[in-house]
Design a protein around this motif. Structure first.
Motif: not given
Length: 165
Positions: A130-138
């Motif tokens: 996703y290009g964003n580590a903070m999207a891990y909850p998805t």
């Protein structure tokens, strides 16, 4: 004393004990095959129960195991459910291949899959996809209820990576 190695079948030839006729050998082979079939049937029933326990909605769920291959059929509620069922089965010790023959009641886009390697974290995987580590909850949510903690993933585990909305 130590460990001694023997030629497995030499004793029967030398001493005349343990000989079997072709008929006895065929009977023993049939019994072994029947025992293996019972084990595979029990494993399939356990997987079906696990999928039901995880509240994954699949009508007419049927799992058949042959050696290290599992075939699954039935109608999954949606694409995410179908993918989760495949992952539950495929992430089971002893299963190398899953033949997915399920249909889907409510069609959705298919997710990608990622095989966890040593050093992976959900954040690292999210950054990659996703290009964003903070999207891990998805990713974590997409793999519930198989995942119970975002920090508990292991090498070899296969995870669903859904498309971002």
């Amino acid at each position: 004393m130590g460990l001694f190695s023997f030629i497995k079948n030499a004793g029967a030839k030398v001493f005349g004990i343990g000989k079997t006729t072709e008929e006895e050998a065929a009977e023993a082979k049939a019994k072994a095959a029947a025992a293996e079939l019972r084990v595979e049937e029990a494993a399939a029933k356990n997987l079906e129960q696990t999928i039901n326990d995880l509240a994954l909605q699949v009508k007419n769920l049927d799992i058949f195991i042959d050696d290290d291959m599992a075939r699954v059929s039935g109608m999954a509620y949606d694409q995410a459910t179908k993918e989760k069922v495949v992952l539950v089965i495929g992430n089971t010790d002893g299963i190398a291949t899953v033949d997915d023959q399920m249909t889907v009641e409510h069609v959705q886009p298919e997710a990608q899959f990622h095989t966890v390697v040593s050093g992976d974290t959900l954040g690292k995987i999210a950054k990659n996809y996703y290009g964003n580590a903070m999207a891990y909850p998805t990713i974590f949510e997409a793999n519930k209820p198989m995942l119970t903690d975002p920090d508990k993933i292991y090498p070899g585990q296969v995870l669903r990576i859904p498309a971002l909305d």
